[in-house]
Structures are given as C-alpha cells and as structure tokens.
Design a protein around this motif. Sequence first.
Motif, PDB file in Angstrom:
ATOM      1  N   MET A  57       0.800  -1.169  -0.059  1.00 15.19           N
ATOM      2  CA  MET A  57       0.056   0.087   0.024  1.00 15.19           C
ATOM      3  C   MET A  57       0.887   1.364   0.123  1.00 15.19           C
ATOM      4  N   GLN A  58       0.413   2.171  -0.775  1.00 12.75           N
ATOM      5  CA  GLN A  58       1.284   3.394  -0.648  1.00 12.75           C
ATOM      6  C   GLN A  58       0.257   4.404   0.140  1.00 12.75           C
ATOM      7  N   LEU A  59       0.605   5.075   1.370  1.00  9.58           N
ATOM      8  CA  LEU A  59      -0.284   5.728   2.095  1.00  9.58           C
ATOM      9  C   LEU A  59       0.414   7.078   2.087  1.00  9.58           C
ATOM     10  N   HIS A 119       5.765  -1.403   1.533  1.00 13.31           N
ATOM     11  CA  HIS A 119       4.581  -0.609   1.628  1.00 13.31           C
ATOM     12  C   HIS A 119       5.241   0.830   1.890  1.00 13.31           C
ATOM     13  N   GLU A 120       4.496   1.874   1.567  1.00 14.58           N
ATOM     14  CA  GLU A 120       5.200   3.263   1.780  1.00 14.58           C
ATOM     15  C   GLU A 120       4.268   4.285   2.641  1.00 14.58           C
ATOM     16  N   LEU A 121       4.698   5.190   3.418  1.00 21.20           N
ATOM     17  CA  LEU A 121       4.003   6.229   4.046  1.00 21.20           C
ATOM     18  C   LEU A 121       4.992   7.323   3.791  1.00 21.20           C
ATOM     19  N   ARG A 122       4.148   8.522   2.949  1.00 23.27           N
ATOM     20  CA  ARG A 122       4.683   9.370   2.461  1.00 23.27           C
ATOM     21  C   ARG A 122       4.027  10.770   3.111  1.00 23.27           C
ATOM     22  N   THR A 123       4.563  11.889   3.332  1.00 21.78           N
ATOM     23  CA  THR A 123       3.777  12.997   3.528  1.00 21.78           C
ATOM     24  C   THR A 123       4.124  14.023   2.339  1.00 21.78           C
ATOM     25  N   LEU A 124       3.087  15.040   2.497  1.00 25.42           N
ATOM     26  CA  LEU A 124       3.235  15.924   1.384  1.00 25.42           C
ATOM     27  C   LEU A 124       2.813  17.250   2.194  1.00 25.42           C
ATOM     28  N   GLY A 125       3.919  18.253   2.307  1.00 26.17           N
ATOM     29  CA  GLY A 125       3.452  19.218   3.042  1.00 26.17           C
ATOM     30  C   GLY A 125       2.909  20.514   2.357  1.00 26.17           C
ATOM     31  N   LEU A 126       1.770  20.787   2.591  1.00 27.38           N
ATOM     32  CA  LEU A 126       0.767  22.143   2.053  1.00 27.38           C
ATOM     33  C   LEU A 126       1.575  23.074   1.760  1.00 27.38           C
ATOM     34  N   ARG A 127       2.337  23.590   2.900  1.00 23.86           N
ATOM     35  CA  ARG A 127       3.185  24.894   2.912  1.00 23.86           C
ATOM     36  C   ARG A 127       4.230  24.888   1.713  1.00 23.86           C
ATOM     37  N   GLU A 134      -9.404  14.010 -11.203  1.00 20.58           N
ATOM     38  CA  GLU A 134      -9.451  12.698 -11.840  1.00 20.58           C
ATOM     39  C   GLU A 134      -8.678  11.735 -10.879  1.00 20.58           C
ATOM     40  N   LEU A 135      -7.821  12.387 -10.188  1.00 22.68           N
ATOM     41  CA  LEU A 135      -7.300  11.260  -9.331  1.00 22.68           C
ATOM     42  C   LEU A 135      -7.994  10.636  -8.313  1.00 22.68           C
ATOM     43  N   ARG A 136      -9.114  11.510  -7.700  1.00 27.03           N
ATOM     44  CA  ARG A 136      -9.981  10.692  -6.792  1.00 27.03           C
ATOM     45  C   ARG A 136     -10.768  10.046  -7.497  1.00 27.03           C
ATOM     46  N   LEU A 137     -10.915   9.617  -8.785  1.00 24.61           N
ATOM     47  CA  LEU A 137     -11.749   8.470  -9.519  1.00 24.61           C
ATOM     48  C   LEU A 137     -11.072   7.145  -9.465  1.00 24.61           C
ATOM     49  N   ARG A 138      -9.515   7.532  -9.219  1.00 23.51           N
ATOM     50  CA  ARG A 138      -8.729   6.064  -9.169  1.00 23.51           C
ATOM     51  C   ARG A 138      -8.047   6.012  -8.112  1.00 23.51           C
ATOM     52  N   ARG A 139      -8.298   6.718  -7.071  1.00 24.93           N
ATOM     53  CA  ARG A 139      -7.488   6.571  -5.638  1.00 24.93           C
ATOM     54  C   ARG A 139      -8.400   6.963  -4.630  1.00 24.93           C
ATOM     55  N   ARG A 140      -8.509   6.453  -3.680  1.00 26.50           N
ATOM     56  CA  ARG A 140      -9.381   7.024  -2.421  1.00 26.50           C
ATOM     57  C   ARG A 140      -8.613   8.285  -1.680  1.00 26.50           C
ATOM     58  N   VAL A 141      -8.996   9.217  -1.968  1.00 27.52           N
ATOM     59  CA  VAL A 141      -8.550  10.564  -1.390  1.00 27.52           C
ATOM     60  C   VAL A 141      -9.670  11.015  -0.110  1.00 27.52           C
ATOM     61  N   ILE A 142      -9.094  10.964   0.981  1.00 22.79           N
ATOM     62  CA  ILE A 142     -10.198  10.965   2.023  1.00 22.79           C
ATOM     63  C   ILE A 142      -9.865  12.230   2.758  1.00 22.79           C
ATOM     64  N   ALA A 143     -10.831  12.826   3.121  1.00 24.66           N
ATOM     65  CA  ALA A 143     -10.902  14.139   3.670  1.00 24.66           C
ATOM     66  C   ALA A 143     -11.119  13.930   5.266  1.00 24.66           C
ATOM     67  N   LEU A 144     -10.390  14.337   6.147  1.00 26.07           N
ATOM     68  CA  LEU A 144     -10.515  13.705   7.728  1.00 26.07           C
ATOM     69  C   LEU A 144     -11.318  15.034   8.333  1.00 26.07           C
ATOM     70  N   THR A 145     -12.473  14.770   8.507  1.00 24.82           N
ATOM     71  CA  THR A 145     -13.324  16.038   9.137  1.00 24.82           C
ATOM     72  C   THR A 145     -14.236  15.269  10.181  1.00 24.82           C
ATOM     73  N   PRO A 146     -14.683  16.028  11.257  1.00 30.36           N
ATOM     74  CA  PRO A 146     -15.484  15.437  12.420  1.00 30.36           C
ATOM     75  C   PRO A 146     -16.606  15.048  11.954  1.00 30.36           C
ATOM     76  N   GLY A 147     -17.236  15.444  10.883  1.00 29.99           N
ATOM     77  CA  GLY A 147     -18.673  15.202  10.328  1.00 29.99           C
ATOM     78  C   GLY A 147     -18.693  14.048   9.313  1.00 29.99           C
ATOM     79  N   GLU A 197      -7.309  -1.513  -0.063  1.00 30.91           N
ATOM     80  CA  GLU A 197      -7.038  -0.534  -1.094  1.00 30.91           C
ATOM     81  C   GLU A 197      -5.436  -0.702  -1.499  1.00 30.91           C
ATOM     82  N   PRO A 198      -4.850  -0.320  -2.634  1.00 28.76           N
ATOM     83  CA  PRO A 198      -3.516  -0.465  -3.052  1.00 28.76           C
ATOM     84  C   PRO A 198      -2.950   1.005  -2.621  1.00 28.76           C
ATOM     85  N   ALA A 199      -3.949   2.089  -2.475  1.00 27.16           N
ATOM     86  CA  ALA A 199      -3.081   3.555  -2.311  1.00 27.16           C
ATOM     87  C   ALA A 199      -4.427   4.282  -1.700  1.00 27.16           C
ATOM     88  N   LEU A 200      -3.706   5.257  -0.943  1.00 29.63           N
ATOM     89  CA  LEU A 200      -4.781   6.128  -0.149  1.00 29.63           C
ATOM     90  C   LEU A 200      -4.134   7.219  -0.006  1.00 29.63           C
TER      91      LEU A 200
END
Length: 224
Positions: A1-3, A30-38, A80-93, A108-111
């Motif tokens: 998995m690529q997370l 498996h991979e754990l990667r971070t992507l910095g917004l700034r 387009e990305l979200r159609l082929r990969r689970r892109v999950i918004a973390l939100t209390p609701g 899933e192979p990638a999240l």
Amino acid sequence: MQLDVVTLFPDWFDWFAGQRHVRNVLAEGHELRTLGLREHTPLTGGQVDDTPFGGGAGMVLRVDVMDAALRAHYGEDPTELRLRRRVIALTPGGRMLDDAYVDELAAEPALTLLCGRYEGFDERIVQHLASDTLSVGRYVLSGGELAAMVVADAVLRKLPGALGHADSAVEESFSTALEGHPEYPHYTRPARHRGWEVPEVLLSGHHEEIRQWRRARSIERGGA
Ligand code: ADE
C-alpha cells in the motif's frame, strides 16, 4: 500500500513512521509519504488558509492550495485522481471510522489522507477533490493529523507482516472473527496477584473450553 498524508505538519509523522509495526510494514515494501501543504502553496509567504466568507471565527484551508498541492504531487488533475485513488478528507462530520471501514481501506492499494487545520476545509475540497470523508469521532480535534495517525495505525496493522504474530489482527475486537463483538479479556502471569485470580478455565489447557469461554465473554461485552 502507498499511504500519503497531506498536512501542514509533515514532521509530526516522523515519530509515527518510527514505530515498530509501521517499520515492519515499510520493510515489506509498503510506503508512508507526507506531502507538506506549505511547500506547495502558490500563495506568498506560505499562506494556506483564509478567513471564512460570511464571517465567523477561525481560518479555513483554501481549495486552491489543496488543488495545487495534489496536482504537483500526483501530476494530474485531482478531480481525475479521486476517481482512481481513495482521497479521504478527515473531518469530524465525516463517515465514522469503524473496523469495517478500516478493512475496506486496508484492501486499497493506495490512499491519500487530507488533514484540515483550524476551522477545517473549504467545502469545495470535500466536494471536488476528495472521494471520501472520515471522522474518528464526533468531537473536534485541532487538525486532521492525529486523526490521520489513527487511520494509518488502524490500517497498517492489518497488513501482513505488521504484527509479530500473524493471527494477532484477525481475532481482535470488532473483527468478523469475533462476529463484530469486542475482544474477550486477556490475562498473563502472575496467575494470582493480591488475591485476584485468573479464570480457572484459562489455566486448564482445554482448548475447546477456552474457545467457548472466550466467545461467551466476547458476546457478553457486546453491548458495552
Ligand atoms: N479533524 C478534526 N477533528 C476530526 C475528527 N474528529 N475526525 C477526523 N478529522 C478531524
């Protein structure tokens, strides 16, 4: 998995990545990667958020910033990305995390986990850039990072090789092996401490009786 985790605080995940079960799954490929917004913001001064339209307290993560970060990282339009990969918004609701949701994600192979900050996301991030939402509980954290670690922990420990013993994640609380019930109680040495005894059956060596006792305790705890 690529997370992948999209966050304002990539270095928070250094500690997480060093934990034994996480190191185990990374060693399996498996991979754990971070992507910095700034680092990816197209705005000056590292700006990533703004005041909410309509007024109110706090700051809101901008949709153009998230759009640019995802586009730069994946080299494609995030819609387009979200159609082929689970892109999950973390939100209390969001959709509440439970064992079934964890199993679904572990298959899933990638999240990609999107961490909000401050008052959360511009709603267009959820509507147009994410494929799913996820909540770790009906309470508000200061941001999605701790929620992302909860998700990553729960998902990665399900992958083969994460835990020392292959069965450890199969027969545990809320799993299908336990028919969705919480796990039965565990005991270890000493068998007696301050007069507190370990249930006799567990010391008996009768595997079938132990199995039945555990099942009964698990069902008993079901309503808790
Ligand atoms: N971000 C802030 N609070 C959260 C929660 N309860 N679940 C997921 N993400 C969050």
